[in-house]
Design a protein around this motif. Structure first.
Motif, mmCIF file in Angstrom:
data_model
loop_
_atom_site.group_PDB
_atom_site.id
_atom_site.type_symbol
_atom_site.label_atom_id
_atom_site.label_comp_id
_atom_site.label_asym_id
_atom_site.label_seq_id
_atom_site.Cartn_x
_atom_site.Cartn_y
_atom_site.Cartn_z
ATOM 1 N N LEU A 342 13.136 82.938 133.193
ATOM 2 C CA LEU A 342 12.065 82.056 133.665
ATOM 3 C C LEU A 342 11.265 81.483 132.504
ATOM 4 C CD1 LEU A 342 10.557 80.965 136.159
ATOM 5 C CD2 LEU A 342 9.132 83.008 136.085
ATOM 6 N N VAL A 343 10.909 82.330 131.559
ATOM 7 C CA VAL A 343 10.162 81.854 130.381
ATOM 8 C C VAL A 343 11.020 80.898 129.556
ATOM 9 C CG1 VAL A 343 9.085 82.576 128.221
ATOM 10 C CG2 VAL A 343 8.702 83.894 130.304
ATOM 11 N N LEU A 344 12.323 81.198 129.435
ATOM 12 C CA LEU A 344 13.219 80.319 128.679
ATOM 13 C C LEU A 344 13.327 78.953 129.328
ATOM 14 C CD1 LEU A 344 15.257 79.952 126.372
ATOM 15 C CD2 LEU A 344 17.016 80.880 127.895
ATOM 16 N N ILE A 345 13.452 78.919 130.638
ATOM 17 C CA ILE A 345 13.549 77.636 131.349
ATOM 18 C C ILE A 345 12.270 76.824 131.170
ATOM 19 C CG2 ILE A 345 13.700 76.599 133.643
ATOM 20 C CD1 ILE A 345 15.556 78.912 134.424
ATOM 21 N N LEU A 346 11.124 77.470 131.300
ATOM 22 C CA LEU A 346 9.851 76.768 131.110
ATOM 23 C C LEU A 346 9.703 76.237 129.686
ATOM 24 C CD1 LEU A 346 7.407 79.113 133.073
ATOM 25 C CD2 LEU A 346 8.291 76.886 133.789
ATOM 26 N N THR A 347 10.137 77.019 128.717
ATOM 27 C CA THR A 347 10.037 76.588 127.321
ATOM 28 C C THR A 347 10.926 75.386 127.045
ATOM 29 O OG1 THR A 347 9.546 78.863 126.642
ATOM 30 C CG2 THR A 347 10.275 77.335 124.932
ATOM 31 N N ILE A 348 12.162 75.436 127.523
ATOM 32 C CA ILE A 348 13.083 74.315 127.309
ATOM 33 C C ILE A 348 12.557 73.058 127.991
ATOM 34 C CG2 ILE A 348 15.398 73.457 127.816
ATOM 35 C CD1 ILE A 348 16.423 76.305 127.481
ATOM 36 N N ALA A 349 12.063 73.206 129.213
ATOM 37 C CA ALA A 349 11.519 72.042 129.917
ATOM 38 C C ALA A 349 10.328 71.448 129.181
ATOM 39 C CB ALA A 349 11.130 72.443 131.342
ATOM 40 N N ALA A 350 9.442 72.297 128.679
ATOM 41 C CA ALA A 350 8.270 71.802 127.952
ATOM 42 C C ALA A 350 8.668 71.109 126.648
ATOM 43 C CB ALA A 350 7.317 72.962 127.667
ATOM 44 N N LYS A 351 9.646 71.668 125.935
ATOM 45 C CA LYS A 351 10.088 71.044 124.683
ATOM 46 C C LYS A 351 10.752 69.699 124.955
ATOM 47 C CE LYS A 351 9.868 72.674 121.147
ATOM 48 N NZ LYS A 351 8.790 72.601 120.133
ATOM 49 N N LEU A 352 11.521 69.601 126.037
ATOM 50 C CA LEU A 352 12.150 68.325 126.376
ATOM 51 C C LEU A 352 11.105 67.273 126.726
ATOM 52 C CD1 LEU A 352 15.238 69.485 128.473
ATOM 53 C CD2 LEU A 352 15.206 68.639 126.120
ATOM 54 N N LEU A 353 10.064 67.679 127.426
ATOM 55 C CA LEU A 353 8.993 66.735 127.742
ATOM 56 C C LEU A 353 8.256 66.297 126.488
ATOM 57 C CD1 LEU A 353 7.490 68.307 130.998
ATOM 58 C CD2 LEU A 353 8.883 66.231 130.809
ATOM 59 N N ALA A 354 8.061 67.223 125.544
ATOM 60 C CA ALA A 354 7.359 66.871 124.303
ATOM 61 C C ALA A 354 8.181 65.913 123.449
ATOM 62 C CB ALA A 354 7.036 68.139 123.516
ATOM 63 N N ARG A 355 9.506 66.016 123.516
ATOM 64 C CA ARG A 355 10.354 65.131 122.712
ATOM 65 C C ARG A 355 10.331 63.701 123.204
ATOM 66 N NH1 ARG A 355 16.215 67.566 121.877
ATOM 67 N NH2 ARG A 355 16.379 65.546 120.842
ATOM 68 N N ARG A 356 9.862 63.467 124.416
ATOM 69 C CA ARG A 356 9.785 62.108 124.938
ATOM 70 C C ARG A 356 8.640 61.325 124.325
ATOM 71 N NH1 ARG A 356 12.438 61.203 129.802
ATOM 72 N NH2 ARG A 356 10.853 59.682 130.392
#
Length: 361
Positions: A342-356
């Motif tokens: 769960l923490v890994l999924i949230l982290t990946i999603a947040a990093k992908l949003l930041a890269r935009r």
């Protein structure tokens, strides 16, 4: 005499030799095999250790042999470079091994209960001899508690860091930094006791006819206390890394300071800020003591974080790990795997949003 002549005495420096002064891969592998064989003969033959000592001694023998052979083929300077490069690679492998071991242990032991019953049911009415039972109530509790804590701590932490970097001067700013540093080292149980004594035993009575009440919201308050200093410190460091000419260029165009912070500084530092926020969220999601003190940890599903106790995945792991049932360890391992995923999924999603963010490309 050239430097190459001094490093390789007795070898004529022709253009072909200069181009071919590289240690072949086959020779490197041969040194590895020879080091393992010699180490195994010494350690196992003498009976002074096991395979772990064989690997350690083989590594030492390999480094010595690599230095000797590379010095003859490539020269002393290249040999030293190759030896230190090997040490750096070995250090990276040693750093990754514990993480790989943890991941492998979680996956191997937590996969046994990855089924619909685990994610779709709670521990209500589950006895010691019942192999069923899941962590649905704990997953809901974790998402609600961490989500509310993030809504409280992230805006406060980012705004506090903006004040310290962009506006903070003098005694008050130094006082804020001091208390942030102090809060960084507060144990989680102290945060739980603070919310217990303040919110549960005092404030919650005003909304519950004079009776103290455990709740998921109280756990969120305790988690926000733990998240706040991490977010402030990480955001402060990221804001300080934003180049000064970006601010100066914005000011030169007549843009006010608040708009420069909002449109230039924060978007530029967004990836680092997101990383710090996710570190704080990961810490909060793994806390057990505050949830146990102020949320109680119910075995049934409770969707209302403002009324009644709630469980969390970290608390669920703690409870199942200490349960006497033979089915409890499997539940604990699967819950731990679920929490990490769960923490890994949230982290990946947040990093992908930041890269935009266009300013960080």
């Amino acid at each position: 005499m050239s430097v190459l002549d001094r490093e390789m005495p007795g070898v004529a420096m022709t253009p072909d030799n200069i181009r071919r002064r590289n240690l072949p891969l086959g020779t490197n592998l041969l040194i590895v095999v020879a080091a393992l064989v010699v180490s195994a003969v010494v350690v196992l033959g003498a009976g002074i250790g096991n395979w772990l000592l064989v690997v350690v001694l083989a590594s030492v023998i390999y480094l010595v042999g690599l230095n000797v052979v590379a010095s003859r083929v490539e020269g002393k300077r290249a040999a030293r470079n190759r030896m230190w490069q090997t040490l750096i690679y070995a250090a990276c492998v040693l750093a990754v091994l514990p993480l790989a071991s943890v991941v492998w242990t979680l996956i191997s032991k937590g996969a046994s209960r990855l089924d619909g019953d685990f994610f779709g049911s709670s521990m209500a009415n589950i006895g010691a001899r019942d192999p069923n039972g899941g962590a649905y109530h704990a997953i809901i509790g974790t998402l609600e508690q961490v989500g509310i804590a993030a809504l409280i701590a992230v805006p406060l932490g980012v705004l506090g860091a903006v004040y310290l970097v962009e506006y903070g001067r003098g005694r008050f700013a130094n006082t804020v930094r001091f208390f942030v540093d102090v809060m960084t080292g507060i144990p989680s149980i102290v945060a739980g006791l603070f919310i217990l004594s303040f919110w549960v035993l005092v404030v919650s009575k005003w909304f519950n006819d004079g009776n103290p009440e455990y709740s998921g919201f109280a756990a969120s308050l305790a988690l926000s206390v733990l998240m706040l200093p991490t977010i402030v410190r990480s955001t402060e460091e990221m804001l300080r890394l934003v180049p000064g000419p970006l601010r100066e260029g914005s000011y030169a165009l007549g843009v006010p300071q608040w708009k420069t912070i909002l449109k230039v500084v924060l978007p530029t530092a967004a990836p680092g800020i997101v990383t710090g926020v996710m570190l704080a969220i990961a810490r909060a999601a793994g806390e057990t003591a505050p949830v146990l003190l102020v949320a109680g940890g119910l075995a049934r599903i409770n969707f209302d974080p403002f009324s009644g106790g709630q469980a969390s995945l970290a608390l669920y792991v703690y409870q199942q790990a200490g349960d006497a049932s033979k089915y409890a360890p499997a539940r604990a391992w699967t819950a731990a795997l679920t929490l990490v995923a769960l923490v890994l999924i949230l982290t990946i999603a947040a990093k992908l949003l930041a890269r935009r963010n266009k300013l960080t490309r």
